[in-house]
Design a protein around this motif. Structure first.
Motif, PDB file in Angstrom:
ATOM      1  N   ASP A   2       0.773  -1.144   0.150  1.00  0.00           N
ATOM      2  CA  ASP A   2       0.117   0.103   0.031  1.00  0.00           C
ATOM      3  C   ASP A   2       0.854   1.426  -0.006  1.00  0.00           C
ATOM      4  OD1 ASP A   2      -1.219  -0.375   3.447  1.00  0.00           O
ATOM      5  OD2 ASP A   2       0.639  -1.322   2.347  1.00  0.00           O
ATOM      6  N   ASP A   3       0.152   2.092  -0.233  1.00  0.00           N
ATOM      7  CA  ASP A   3       0.911   3.643  -0.349  1.00  0.00           C
ATOM      8  C   ASP A   3       1.045   4.118   0.734  1.00  0.00           C
ATOM      9  OD1 ASP A   3       1.620   6.373  -1.018  1.00  0.00           O
ATOM     10  OD2 ASP A   3      -0.329   7.053  -1.524  1.00  0.00           O
ATOM     11  N   PRO A   4       2.328   4.312   1.259  1.00  0.00           N
ATOM     12  CA  PRO A   4       2.715   4.757   2.676  1.00  0.00           C
ATOM     13  C   PRO A   4       1.789   6.066   3.070  1.00  0.00           C
ATOM     14  CG  PRO A   4       4.765   4.309   1.540  1.00  0.00           C
ATOM     15  CD  PRO A   4       3.556   4.148   0.547  1.00  0.00           C
ATOM     16  N   GLN A   5       1.725   7.027   2.308  1.00  0.00           N
ATOM     17  CA  GLN A   5       1.056   8.297   2.542  1.00  0.00           C
ATOM     18  C   GLN A   5      -0.248   7.981   2.597  1.00  0.00           C
ATOM     19  OE1 GLN A   5       2.954  10.620   3.375  1.00  0.00           O
ATOM     20  NE2 GLN A   5       4.953   9.401   2.646  1.00  0.00           N
ATOM     21  N   ALA A   6      -0.844   7.106   2.245  1.00  0.00           N
ATOM     22  CA  ALA A   6      -2.396   6.839   2.406  1.00  0.00           C
ATOM     23  C   ALA A   6      -2.532   6.148   3.753  1.00  0.00           C
ATOM     24  CB  ALA A   6      -2.813   5.828   1.427  1.00  0.00           C
ATOM     25  N   ARG A   7      -1.612   5.416   4.570  1.00  0.00           N
ATOM     26  CA  ARG A   7      -2.058   4.936   5.585  1.00  0.00           C
ATOM     27  C   ARG A   7      -2.148   5.705   6.882  1.00  0.00           C
ATOM     28  NH1 ARG A   7       3.290   1.112   6.613  1.00  0.00           N
ATOM     29  NH2 ARG A   7       4.103   3.121   6.427  1.00  0.00           N
ATOM     30  N   PRO A   8      -2.955   5.327   7.958  1.00  0.00           N
ATOM     31  CA  PRO A   8      -3.320   6.499   9.135  1.00  0.00           C
ATOM     32  C   PRO A   8      -2.054   6.638   9.900  1.00  0.00           C
ATOM     33  CG  PRO A   8      -4.311   4.377   9.219  1.00  0.00           C
ATOM     34  CD  PRO A   8      -3.817   4.394   8.067  1.00  0.00           C
ATOM     35  N   HIS A   9      -2.070   7.935  10.455  1.00  0.00           N
ATOM     36  CA  HIS A   9      -1.006   7.993  11.474  1.00  0.00           C
ATOM     37  C   HIS A   9      -1.573   8.039  12.887  1.00  0.00           C
ATOM     38  CE1 HIS A   9       1.081   9.526   7.889  1.00  0.00           C
ATOM     39  NE2 HIS A   9       2.069   9.418   8.369  1.00  0.00           N
ATOM     40  N   GLY A  10      -0.797   7.951  13.843  1.00  0.00           N
ATOM     41  CA  GLY A  10      -1.515   8.001  15.460  1.00  0.00           C
ATOM     42  C   GLY A  10      -1.111   9.368  15.661  1.00  0.00           C
ATOM     43  N   GLY A  11      -1.549   9.663  17.218  1.00  0.00           N
ATOM     44  CA  GLY A  11      -1.233  10.953  17.585  1.00  0.00           C
ATOM     45  C   GLY A  11       0.208  11.504  17.653  1.00  0.00           C
ATOM     46  N   ASP A  12       1.305  10.202  17.740  1.00  0.00           N
ATOM     47  CA  ASP A  12       2.571  10.756  17.862  1.00  0.00           C
ATOM     48  C   ASP A  12       3.197  10.837  16.308  1.00  0.00           C
ATOM     49  OD1 ASP A  12       2.355   7.881  16.979  1.00  0.00           O
ATOM     50  OD2 ASP A  12       3.795   7.498  18.494  1.00  0.00           O
ATOM     51  N   GLY A  13       2.437  10.825  15.476  1.00  0.00           N
ATOM     52  CA  GLY A  13       2.833  10.865  14.291  1.00  0.00           C
ATOM     53  C   GLY A  13       3.453   9.614  13.227  1.00  0.00           C
ATOM     54  N   GLN A  14       3.446   8.564  14.294  1.00  0.00           N
ATOM     55  CA  GLN A  14       3.931   7.458  13.520  1.00  0.00           C
ATOM     56  C   GLN A  14       2.650   6.768  12.714  1.00  0.00           C
ATOM     57  OE1 GLN A  14       6.832   5.901  14.085  1.00  0.00           O
ATOM     58  NE2 GLN A  14       7.617   7.808  14.808  1.00  0.00           N
ATOM     59  N   PHE A  15       3.129   5.931  11.915  1.00  0.00           N
ATOM     60  CA  PHE A  15       2.166   5.152  11.017  1.00  0.00           C
ATOM     61  C   PHE A  15       1.595   3.965  12.026  1.00  0.00           C
ATOM     62  CE2 PHE A  15       5.065   6.022   7.397  1.00  0.00           C
ATOM     63  CZ  PHE A  15       3.992   6.864   6.479  1.00  0.00           C
ATOM     64  N   VAL A  16       0.191   3.764  11.807  1.00  0.00           N
ATOM     65  CA  VAL A  16      -0.711   2.736  12.515  1.00  0.00           C
ATOM     66  C   VAL A  16      -0.560   1.645  11.788  1.00  0.00           C
ATOM     67  CG1 VAL A  16      -2.859   2.170  13.584  1.00  0.00           C
ATOM     68  CG2 VAL A  16      -2.029   4.723  13.602  1.00  0.00           C
TER      69      VAL A  16
END
Length: 76
Positions: A2-16
């Motif tokens: 999957d497209d890394p930019q399309a993945r959701p981010h958590g509150g700390d900015g890290q990918f979920v």
């Protein structure tokens, strides 16, 4: 993959991590435990970078270690 930019981010900015990613990580770790090489795992799962299968296995090991520490910290 999957497209890394399309993945959701958590509150700390890290990918979920998604359930699909967690399952693929677990499958990669299982194959590694059976003696598969990282390049072979990369081919099997279509990883885009040669370090990806190693990172996947490391995530599984880190999560298992964290769960083990949490189990030991909780009194019965």
């Amino acid at each position: 993959m999957d497209d890394p930019q399309a993945r959701p981010h958590g509150g700390d900015g890290q990918f979920v991590r998604s359930l699909t990613t967690a399952q693929r990580d677990a499958a990669a770790a299982e194959l590694r435990s059976k003696g598969w090489t990282y390049p072979r795992i990369a081919t099997e799962f279509g990883y885009g970078h040669r370090a990806d299968p190693c990172n996947a296995v490391q995530r599984v090991l880190n999560n298992a270690e964290a769960a083990h520490r949490a189990d030991r910290a909780d009194p019965p």
